[in-house]
Design a protein around this motif. Structure first.
Motif, mmCIF file in Angstrom:
data_model
loop_
_atom_site.group_PDB
_atom_site.id
_atom_site.type_symbol
_atom_site.label_atom_id
_atom_site.label_comp_id
_atom_site.label_asym_id
_atom_site.label_seq_id
_atom_site.Cartn_x
_atom_site.Cartn_y
_atom_site.Cartn_z
ATOM 1 N N THR A 8 0.835 -1.203 0.000
ATOM 2 C CA THR A 8 0.000 0.000 0.000
ATOM 3 C C THR A 8 0.872 1.256 0.000
ATOM 4 N N LYS A 9 0.570 2.169 -0.905
ATOM 5 C CA LYS A 9 1.335 3.417 -0.949
ATOM 6 C C LYS A 9 0.745 4.417 0.039
ATOM 7 N N TYR A 10 1.469 5.528 0.237
ATOM 8 C CA TYR A 10 1.052 6.546 1.194
ATOM 9 C C TYR A 10 0.809 7.861 0.466
ATOM 10 N N LEU A 11 -0.219 8.592 0.930
ATOM 11 C CA LEU A 11 -0.615 9.843 0.305
ATOM 12 C C LEU A 11 -0.567 10.982 1.309
ATOM 13 N N LYS A 12 -0.328 12.190 0.793
ATOM 14 C CA LYS A 12 -0.320 13.388 1.632
ATOM 15 C C LYS A 12 -0.987 14.527 0.867
ATOM 16 N N PHE A 13 -2.014 15.103 1.486
ATOM 17 C CA PHE A 13 -2.697 16.266 0.922
ATOM 18 C C PHE A 13 -2.142 17.545 1.548
ATOM 19 N N PRO A 14 -2.231 18.668 0.834
ATOM 20 C CA PRO A 14 -1.864 19.948 1.447
ATOM 21 C C PRO A 14 -2.743 20.234 2.665
ATOM 22 N N ALA A 15 -2.129 20.741 3.713
ATOM 23 C CA ALA A 15 -2.878 21.026 4.938
ATOM 24 C C ALA A 15 -3.790 22.231 4.755
ATOM 25 N N LYS A 16 -4.991 22.150 5.338
ATOM 26 C CA LYS A 16 -5.929 23.261 5.387
ATOM 27 C C LYS A 16 -6.304 23.514 6.848
ATOM 28 N N GLN A 53 -5.629 17.839 7.447
ATOM 29 C CA GLN A 53 -4.613 18.412 8.332
ATOM 30 C C GLN A 53 -3.196 18.172 7.818
ATOM 31 N N GLY A 54 -3.087 17.526 6.655
ATOM 32 C CA GLY A 54 -1.784 17.305 6.048
ATOM 33 C C GLY A 54 -1.052 16.078 6.549
ATOM 34 N N GLU A 55 -1.763 15.153 7.220
ATOM 35 C CA GLU A 55 -1.121 13.948 7.731
ATOM 36 C C GLU A 55 -0.819 12.969 6.585
ATOM 37 N N VAL A 56 0.237 12.206 6.750
ATOM 38 C CA VAL A 56 0.565 11.122 5.810
ATOM 39 C C VAL A 56 -0.302 9.914 6.169
ATOM 40 N N LEU A 57 -0.979 9.365 5.158
ATOM 41 C CA LEU A 57 -1.922 8.269 5.393
ATOM 42 C C LEU A 57 -1.758 7.190 4.330
ATOM 43 N N PRO A 58 -2.022 5.925 4.700
ATOM 44 C CA PRO A 58 -2.036 4.877 3.676
ATOM 45 C C PRO A 58 -3.198 5.088 2.718
#
Length: 379
Positions: free
Chosen positions: A52-60, A319-324
């Protein structure tokens, strides 16, 4: 006509303006970044597997506008799921993060559900949770969500993609668990009734594949297949019809509407047999009450509380956390003879209540009173 150099200068200026103000327009948003793990709170947000790869969104900054684009709402699981989301959004640690919660149910029409998601994207919602009507039809709306910087989180009936965050139990394994249990308790041959769920959904498909995989490799079985739509009334009717047409069965796997399936056995005077089913409170009550008469049960749950984990995942992403990319939730399972009143079923609650709504690793513990006080309607 604009020259290429002017176009490049205009594009650079637009980007610079967006970056300087902290706002990037939808046209330039690219969706989540693929990053290295491990991710935040791995006990809660567990990766589906080692690949499983990990994704990160820009924090808001909170509070966030969150929507649920539900599809089918015609069974008790979906009703409890909607109530659970509303109750979760009011939890003391969650309420400050949620500025607005919107819920719509669009039925089984794929186009209507996609249109609802598009409406939320266009209205500027920060995250959209969804139980997909179809696992393969959402690629265009995924791209639109990513371009707009909207966190799209399918759960339960998930999508055949790795481009968005998803939350689910391992549905293939749940089918395998039920298959292995029936092989052990019904014997290596016989007539098995399989009561399937809502057609066209990934959960129904994957559980069915896992279940049949075990049966086909473990013995000689005559399998009769009917569609119960994960609904007590429908499952009771199709089970009764199957008994009338095919006679006695040696075991049953019912994906949902398990209480109705057992009541159909009782109404028909069919001997009690091993039944592998869902986690409805009524089913577990019947399993405990009639175990001494031969009703041996395995109860593996897909909790409506999964929506709370999906919402928690969306908030963490915002919140910009790294998640699977695929968050795997453990399968709550109770098997004969371990049904215990007040612990994994509740004599004082209705038959339609789904019994597992606590996820200690995620600090999610929503009470039955909180859930049942909410409405299932759109808001």
């Amino acid at each position: 006509m604009l020259t290429k150099s002017v176009i490049r200068m205009s594009l650079a200026a637009a980007l610079a303006t967006g970056l300087s103000t902290g706002i990037v327009s939808q046209a330039f948003a690219a969706g989540p970044e693929v990053v290295s793990g491990p991710g935040a709170n791995p006990n809660c947000f567990a990766a589906f597997n080692a690949d499983t790869k990990y994704l990160k969104f820009p924090a808001k900054k909170p509070p966030y506008r969150i929507a649920l684009a539900n599809g089918f709402v015609g069974n008790t699981w979906r009703i409890q799921m909607i109530k659970t989301l509303k109750a979760y959004a009011e939890q003391p640690d969650v309420a400050p993060m949620v500025g607005e919660l919107k819920v719509v149910s669009t039925g089984t029409d794929v186009a209507a559900q996609i249109a609802a998601i598009d409406n939320f994207i266009n209205a500027g919602y920060d995250a959209v949770l969804t139980i997909a009507v179809n696992p393969t039809a959402f690629e265009p709306v995924i791209r639109r969500a990513n371009r707009a910087g909207v966190v799209l989180v399918p759960f339960d009936n998930v999508l055949d993609t790795d481009k968005v965050l998803q939350v689910n139990e391992d549905q293939f394994e749940l089918g395998r668990i039920m298959g292995r249990w029936l092989v052990k308790n019904a014997g290596p041959s016989g007539k098995i009734l399989e009561v399937r769920g809502l057609q066209g959904n990934s959960v129904d498909r994957d559980r069915h594949i896992g279940f049949r995989e075990v049966l086909e490799s473990s013995g000689q079985y005559d399998v009769v297949e009917v569609v119960g739509n994960w609904d007590d009334g429908t499952a009771q009717k199709v089970t009764a019809d199957a008994i009338a047409v095919h006679g006695q069965f040696d075991g049953i796997y019912t994906q949902g509407g398990s209480t109705g399936t057992v009541r159909a056995l009782m109404d028909a005077g069919h001997p009690f047999i091993p039944v592998a089913g869902e986690a409805e409170n009524g089913f577990r009550k019947l399993c405990a009450e009639h175990a001494s008469e031969g009703l041996l049960c395995s109860s593996g749950g897909q909790s409506p509380g999964l929506v709370a984990i999906a919402a928690k995942t969306a908030i963490a992403a915002l919140q910009g956390e790294v998640l699977p990319q695929y968050v795997s939730v453990p399968i709550p399972l109770v098997e004969h003879p371990n049904f215990k009143a007040g612990e994994n079923y509740y004599p004082d609650l209705g038959d339609n209540f789904f019994t597992t709504n606590e996820f200690p690793p995620c600090d999610v513990n929503i009470t039955a009173k909180e859930i049942m006080s909410k409405s299932e309607g759109d808001q």
